[in-house]
Write a protein that holds these residues in place. Structure first.
Motif, mmCIF file in Angstrom:
data_model
loop_
_atom_site.group_PDB
_atom_site.id
_atom_site.type_symbol
_atom_site.label_atom_id
_atom_site.label_comp_id
_atom_site.label_asym_id
_atom_site.label_seq_id
_atom_site.Cartn_x
_atom_site.Cartn_y
_atom_site.Cartn_z
ATOM 1 N N SER A 1 -9.914 5.370 -1.268
ATOM 2 C CA SER A 1 -9.057 4.201 -1.456
ATOM 3 C C SER A 1 -9.877 2.978 -1.865
ATOM 4 O O SER A 1 -9.469 2.202 -2.732
ATOM 5 C CB SER A 1 -8.286 3.901 -0.172
ATOM 6 O OG SER A 1 -9.176 3.630 0.898
ATOM 7 N N LEU A 2 -11.060 2.828 -1.266
ATOM 8 C CA LEU A 2 -11.910 1.685 -1.601
ATOM 9 C C LEU A 2 -12.533 1.838 -2.985
ATOM 10 O O LEU A 2 -12.841 0.843 -3.647
ATOM 11 C CB LEU A 2 -13.011 1.520 -0.551
ATOM 12 C CG LEU A 2 -12.542 1.051 0.828
ATOM 13 C CD1 LEU A 2 -13.733 0.964 1.785
ATOM 14 C CD2 LEU A 2 -11.841 -0.295 0.731
ATOM 15 N N GLN A 3 -12.742 3.074 -3.412
ATOM 16 C CA GLN A 3 -13.287 3.291 -4.751
ATOM 17 C C GLN A 3 -12.279 2.921 -5.827
ATOM 18 O O GLN A 3 -12.631 2.362 -6.870
ATOM 19 C CB GLN A 3 -13.702 4.763 -4.919
ATOM 20 C CG GLN A 3 -14.720 5.237 -3.903
ATOM 21 C CD GLN A 3 -16.020 4.456 -3.986
ATOM 22 O OE1 GLN A 3 -16.602 4.300 -5.054
ATOM 23 N NE2 GLN A 3 -16.480 3.963 -2.845
ATOM 24 N N PRO B 1 -10.740 -1.696 -4.425
ATOM 25 C CA PRO B 1 -11.732 -2.279 -3.502
ATOM 26 C C PRO B 1 -11.145 -3.215 -2.460
ATOM 27 O O PRO B 1 -11.612 -3.243 -1.319
ATOM 28 C CB PRO B 1 -12.689 -3.025 -4.440
ATOM 29 C CG PRO B 1 -12.551 -2.315 -5.754
ATOM 30 C CD PRO B 1 -11.115 -1.894 -5.840
ATOM 31 N N ASN B 2 -10.136 -3.964 -2.806
ATOM 32 C CA ASN B 2 -9.550 -4.931 -1.869
ATOM 33 C C ASN B 2 -8.186 -4.469 -1.368
ATOM 34 O O ASN B 2 -7.284 -5.283 -1.160
ATOM 35 C CB ASN B 2 -9.423 -6.306 -2.537
ATOM 36 C CG ASN B 2 -10.777 -6.888 -2.894
ATOM 37 O OD1 ASN B 2 -11.725 -6.802 -2.111
ATOM 38 N ND2 ASN B 2 -10.884 -7.454 -4.093
ATOM 39 N N ILE B 3 -8.036 -3.192 -1.160
ATOM 40 C CA ILE B 3 -6.739 -2.661 -0.751
ATOM 41 C C ILE B 3 -6.339 -3.246 0.602
ATOM 42 O O ILE B 3 -7.152 -3.313 1.537
ATOM 43 C CB ILE B 3 -6.778 -1.118 -0.702
ATOM 44 C CG1 ILE B 3 -5.376 -0.547 -0.601
ATOM 45 C CG2 ILE B 3 -7.640 -0.611 0.428
ATOM 46 C CD1 ILE B 3 -5.304 0.932 -0.930
ATOM 47 N N ASN C 1 -6.247 3.044 8.746
ATOM 48 C CA ASN C 1 -7.294 4.023 9.029
ATOM 49 C C ASN C 1 -7.571 4.139 10.522
ATOM 50 O O ASN C 1 -7.905 5.219 11.009
ATOM 51 C CB ASN C 1 -8.576 3.657 8.272
ATOM 52 C CG ASN C 1 -8.562 4.186 6.852
ATOM 53 O OD1 ASN C 1 -8.347 5.369 6.618
ATOM 54 N ND2 ASN C 1 -8.778 3.315 5.893
ATOM 55 N N TYR D 1 -6.371 -1.913 5.164
ATOM 56 C CA TYR D 1 -7.291 -0.772 5.195
ATOM 57 C C TYR D 1 -7.649 -0.382 6.625
ATOM 58 O O TYR D 1 -7.530 0.781 7.017
ATOM 59 C CB TYR D 1 -8.549 -1.121 4.403
ATOM 60 C CG TYR D 1 -9.635 -0.071 4.475
ATOM 61 C CD1 TYR D 1 -9.618 1.021 3.619
ATOM 62 C CD2 TYR D 1 -10.671 -0.176 5.409
ATOM 63 C CE1 TYR D 1 -10.617 1.988 3.679
ATOM 64 C CE2 TYR D 1 -11.662 0.782 5.474
ATOM 65 C CZ TYR D 1 -11.638 1.857 4.615
ATOM 66 O OH TYR D 1 -12.618 2.815 4.690
ATOM 67 N N CYS E 1 -10.124 6.742 3.794
ATOM 68 C CA CYS E 1 -11.295 5.969 4.230
ATOM 69 C C CYS E 1 -12.264 5.674 3.090
ATOM 70 O O CYS E 1 -12.875 4.604 3.060
ATOM 71 C CB CYS E 1 -12.033 6.714 5.346
ATOM 72 S SG CYS E 1 -11.106 6.864 6.883
ATOM 73 N N TYR E 2 -12.425 6.613 2.182
ATOM 74 C CA TYR E 2 -13.440 6.459 1.130
ATOM 75 C C TYR E 2 -12.830 6.222 -0.249
ATOM 76 O O TYR E 2 -13.114 5.214 -0.904
ATOM 77 C CB TYR E 2 -14.337 7.699 1.106
ATOM 78 C CG TYR E 2 -15.358 7.672 -0.012
ATOM 79 C CD1 TYR E 2 -16.490 6.865 0.075
ATOM 80 C CD2 TYR E 2 -15.186 8.461 -1.157
ATOM 81 C CE1 TYR E 2 -17.425 6.832 -0.952
ATOM 82 C CE2 TYR E 2 -16.108 8.437 -2.176
ATOM 83 C CZ TYR E 2 -17.226 7.619 -2.082
ATOM 84 O OH TYR E 2 -18.140 7.586 -3.102
ATOM 85 N N TRP F 1 0.865 -1.190 0.000
ATOM 86 C CA TRP F 1 0.000 0.000 0.000
ATOM 87 C C TRP F 1 0.886 1.219 0.000
ATOM 88 O O TRP F 1 1.350 1.685 1.016
ATOM 89 C CB TRP F 1 -0.889 -0.012 1.226
ATOM 90 C CG TRP F 1 -2.020 0.966 1.110
ATOM 91 C CD1 TRP F 1 -2.217 1.900 0.159
ATOM 92 C CD2 TRP F 1 -3.111 1.087 2.016
ATOM 93 N NE1 TRP F 1 -3.357 2.595 0.393
ATOM 94 C CE2 TRP F 1 -3.939 2.122 1.529
ATOM 95 C CE3 TRP F 1 -3.476 0.430 3.191
ATOM 96 C CZ2 TRP F 1 -5.095 2.502 2.167
ATOM 97 C CZ3 TRP F 1 -4.639 0.830 3.821
ATOM 98 C CH2 TRP F 1 -5.448 1.841 3.320
#
Length: 232
Positions: free
Chosen positions: A172-174, A177-179, A186, A182, A169-170, A112
């Motif tokens: 990164s998932l967009q 998705p499977n980062i 966070n 997480y 928080c938001y 990451w």
């Protein structure tokens, strides 16, 4: 300079912090505004085209090294060199959390790349560029706490959530998705946010006491000897 003995004892560490924050702020400004990194104006871009195994650029790696070494020193300085204050335990926790965030971010950089990135979070969070306002900067004639109030709110309680927490928080998932890691990273960032609120309340308390006439001179409301002197 006509410093009181207790203030003279704090001077070496305070001067070191002033030097470090000046250099780290300047380097953070350089990374954010004088390179091709779009992190400040577009924080979610940290996660664009992310893939496992990406290398950390050299200039970003230097920022990691500077911040990591400073917070490693700060743990020792807070425990053994600085005046013990009401918030010293929280200060130690802050340094441990920050050091963990930065060190693990670099260690997991191939998993990451963006997490804890000093260039991306420094100006907003206050460690590299605004973090020019460490919770540990002592208060005195050259650093009145009233002047820190708007700056601390802007950097730590407005830009940090707006630019760092929103991206991590938001966004990164967009983008991924499977980062990995997480929740781990966070959680650390949210703990730092709570500490930012905690220290901001100290500043609000100080300003309130000044406005209500309960303080006639600039004193650090976190220090125990201030309370003792008032009672005597």
């Amino acid at each position: 300079c006509n410093l009181q003995p207790k203030d003279a004892a704090k001077m070496p560490e305070s001067a070191w912090k002033l030097l470090f924050y000046t250099l780290s702020w300047s380097y953070g400004i350089y990374l954010l505004f004088f390179t091709d990194y779009p992190f400040f104006y577009d924080p979610p871009s940290v996660f664009y085209d992310w893939k496992k195994g990406m290398d950390v650029p050299t200039d970003i790696a230097i920022a990691y090294l500077l911040q990591c070494s400073f917070y490693g020193h700060s743990i020792y300085a807070t425990a053994y060199m600085d005046t013990w204050r009401k918030d010293s335990v929280v200060m130690l926790l802050h340094h441990v959390v920050t050091l963990t965030l930065i060190a693990f971010s670099y260690a997991f950089s191939r998993a990451w790349r963006a997490r804890g990135l000093p260039g991306a979070g420094g100006c907003a969070g206050g460690s590299c560029a605004g973090s020019g306002s460490s919770p540990g900067i002592p208060v005195g004639p050259l650093n009145p706490r009233c002047s820190l109030c708007p700056r601390r709110f802007w950097f730590r309680l407005y830009w940090f959530p707006l630019k760092v927490l929103y991206a991590t928080c938001y966004s990164s998932l967009q983008s991924v998705p499977n980062i990995p890691f997480y929740f781990f990273f966070n959680a650390l960032l949210l703990v730092l946010t709570l500490m930012n609120i905690y220290w901001f309340l100290y500043i609000v308390l100080f300003v309130a006491k000044v406005l209500m006439g309960q303080m006639k001179e600039v004193n650090d409301v976190r220090e125990y000897d201030v309370e003792v002197s008032r009672k005597t």
